[in-house]
Write an enzyme that holds these catalytic residues in place. Sequence first.
Site, PDB file in Angstrom:
ATOM      1  N   ASP A 108      -3.689  10.215   8.772  1.00  0.00           N
ATOM      2  CA  ASP A 108      -2.585  10.121   7.829  1.00  0.00           C
ATOM      3  C   ASP A 108      -1.397  10.880   8.409  1.00  0.00           C
ATOM      4  OD1 ASP A 108      -4.515   9.002   6.211  1.00  0.00           O
ATOM      5  OD2 ASP A 108      -4.195  10.353   4.519  1.00  0.00           O
ATOM      6  N   SER A 248      -0.196  19.886  10.899  1.00  0.00           N
ATOM      7  CA  SER A 248      -0.616  19.674  12.275  1.00  0.00           C
ATOM      8  C   SER A 248      -0.095  18.328  12.759  1.00  0.00           C
ATOM      9  CB  SER A 248      -2.138  19.742  12.381  1.00  0.00           C
ATOM     10  OG  SER A 248      -2.619  20.959  11.853  1.00  0.00           O
TER      11      SER A 248
END
Length: 288
Positions: A108, A248
Amino acid sequence: MKYRDRLGNTIEGTTNQDKLLDKLYSNYVGRLGLKILSAPVVSNLGGAFLDTWMSTFLIGPFIKKNNIRMSDYEKRRYRSYNDFFTRKIKAGKRVIDKNPAHLIAPSDGKVTAYPITLDSKFKIKNSYYSVASMLRNKKLAKDFVGGYAVIIRLSVDNYHRYCYVDDAVKGRNYNIPGKLYTVNPVILDHVNIYKENSRSYCVLDTKNFGKVVQMEVGALMVGKITNYHHVAMVKRGEEKGKFEFGGSTVVLLLQRDQAVIAEDILRNTNEGYETLVKMGECIGEALY
C-alpha cells in the site's frame, strides 16, 4: 500533500504526520530533537518499548486519530504496539493481480515513478538521488539505466506488510545501515533520505520483468526491517516482509525495455501528484 486515486480524483490535504514533521523540520529545536530521536541507541530503545505490553495504551488513540478501519484486519488481541502496527489484513482485502503481464504494487502507499537517466540520477520532490548511492553498487546500478525507479511511500496509517512483485529467483539480502530519518517529502529539503536511511534490498530474477531490485527503506523509530527469506524461489504476491513503527518506503528498480509504468502514475508524477495504490494492484505492464 497532493494525491490522486486511480480514478483520477484529486485529494489535497496534509496528514497529521506531515503537519508534525513540517513543524519540527522548520525550526532548529525541532530538527535537533529529531536528530536525537534518530540516533541508533535512542531509536533502538524506542523500538524496544514499542515491543512491550506497556505500549498497548497507544493503540486506541492511534486508530482513532488516523481513522483506521479495523474491520479490514484480523481480529485478535495485540501484545504490543508493534504487534498492532504489523497487523495482518483479512484474506481477500488485498487482491493480487495474477495476470503475468501486470506489474503489481508490492505494498500500500503513494506511488511515483521516474526514468533512470544515463547519469543514474532521478528527482524526487526537489531532491536528486543516485541509483548507485542507493545501492552502494555502481556496477549493479548500470543495469538499470534507461529503466524506471518506482517509489512507494507508506504513511503510518498504511498496511505495513509487503509482497514480491512476481515469481522470481530471489538473491541474497543486502542490508545497509543508516541514520533513521523519517521518509517523508516534507523533509527532503533538509535531509538526503536515501543516503541517511537504513535500507535492505535484494535482486529478483523475475519471470516476467527481467532483473528487478526491490528495496525497503526504514524510517524514524523503525527498529528493524523484517524480511523473511534468504536466497529462495518466491511467488508473486507472497509476503516478503514487514516494517515496524514509522512511515517507510518500498523502491523498485526496473531495467530498460522490461516494463512500462501505468499512464496515470506517470502523468500524476509529472504533474506533482502521488498516486494512491493498494498492494497487489496493477501499476505497469511487461514489454515482451
